[in-house]
Design a protein around this motif. Structure first.
Motif, short mmCIF file in Angstrom:
data_model
loop_
_atom_site.label_atom_id
_atom_site.label_comp_id
_atom_site.label_asym_id
_atom_site.label_seq_id
_atom_site.Cartn_x
_atom_site.Cartn_y
_atom_site.Cartn_z
N THR A 134 -10.29 6.63 -7.15
CA THR A 134 -9.81 5.25 -7.24
C THR A 134 -8.94 4.90 -6.04
OG1 THR A 134 -9.87 5.41 -9.64
CG2 THR A 134 -8.60 3.62 -8.70
N MET A 135 -8.04 5.81 -5.65
CA MET A 135 -7.17 5.53 -4.51
C MET A 135 -7.97 5.51 -3.21
SD MET A 135 -4.31 4.63 -3.36
CE MET A 135 -3.14 4.80 -4.66
N TRP A 183 1.28 7.49 -6.61
CA TRP A 183 -0.03 8.11 -6.74
C TRP A 183 0.03 9.57 -6.31
CZ3 TRP A 183 -2.95 9.88 -2.50
CH2 TRP A 183 -4.21 10.35 -2.82
N GLU A 213 0.84 -1.20 0.00
CA GLU A 213 0.00 0.00 0.00
C GLU A 213 0.88 1.25 0.00
OE1 GLU A 213 -2.98 2.45 2.95
OE2 GLU A 213 -2.19 0.52 3.58
N PHE A 247 -9.45 2.15 -3.00
CA PHE A 247 -8.39 1.20 -2.64
C PHE A 247 -8.07 1.28 -1.15
CE2 PHE A 247 -3.70 0.54 -2.28
CZ PHE A 247 -3.69 -0.83 -2.54
N GLU A 261 -10.86 -0.27 0.89
CA GLU A 261 -10.79 -1.74 0.89
C GLU A 261 -9.72 -2.23 1.86
OE1 GLU A 261 -10.08 -2.86 -3.12
OE2 GLU A 261 -12.14 -2.48 -3.75
#
Length: 124
Positions: free
Chosen positions: A100-101, A86, A79, A104, A107
């Motif tokens: 999107t990040m 990013w 991660e 992520f 999650e």
């Protein structure tokens, strides 16, 4: 007919690489054999890492929690590896990359909460 002479530099490179690799592996073994460094004695075979003789087999089973902590470490280490590029490219990827990040990270947070609730991080 195909002209294979254009591959000659690659072949020469491979021969040199294999030759150097073999030299780095087998030359120290040969020198040790010739100089007598391969003859073990009790002083060479003594324990040097922990200072006392091993009291059980080194191939004993580990507790499954060790593996769980190791897997969690790898996940969160990856991660961190994803976060740096990013953050550097956030200006170019815009809101789509940010969302999107965040998905992520959500999650991963859910996975961490699940592991915490299951007791994977408790060490007794």
């Amino acid at each position: 007919m195909v002209d294979l002479t254009q591959y000659l530099p690659i072949l020469i490179f491979l021969v040199i690489a294999v030759g150097l690799s073999a030299a780095f592996v087998f030359l120290p073994m040969g020198v040790a054999r010739l100089t007598g460094a391969h003859k073990p004695d009790p002083a060479k075979l003594s324990e040097y890492e922990c200072g006392f003789p091993a009291f059980e087999d080194a191939r004993s089973q580990f507790d499954v929690r060790f593996y769980l902590v190791a897997i969690l470490f790898i996940i969160f280490d990856l991660e961190a590896a994803f976060l740096f590029p990013w953050a550097v490219s956030l200006e170019e990827i815009g809101w789509a990359g940010w969302v999107t990040m965040m998905v992520f990270l959500a999650e991963l947070a859910i996975g961490l909460i699940y592991a915490w609730k299951k007791g994977a991080l408790d060490w007794e």
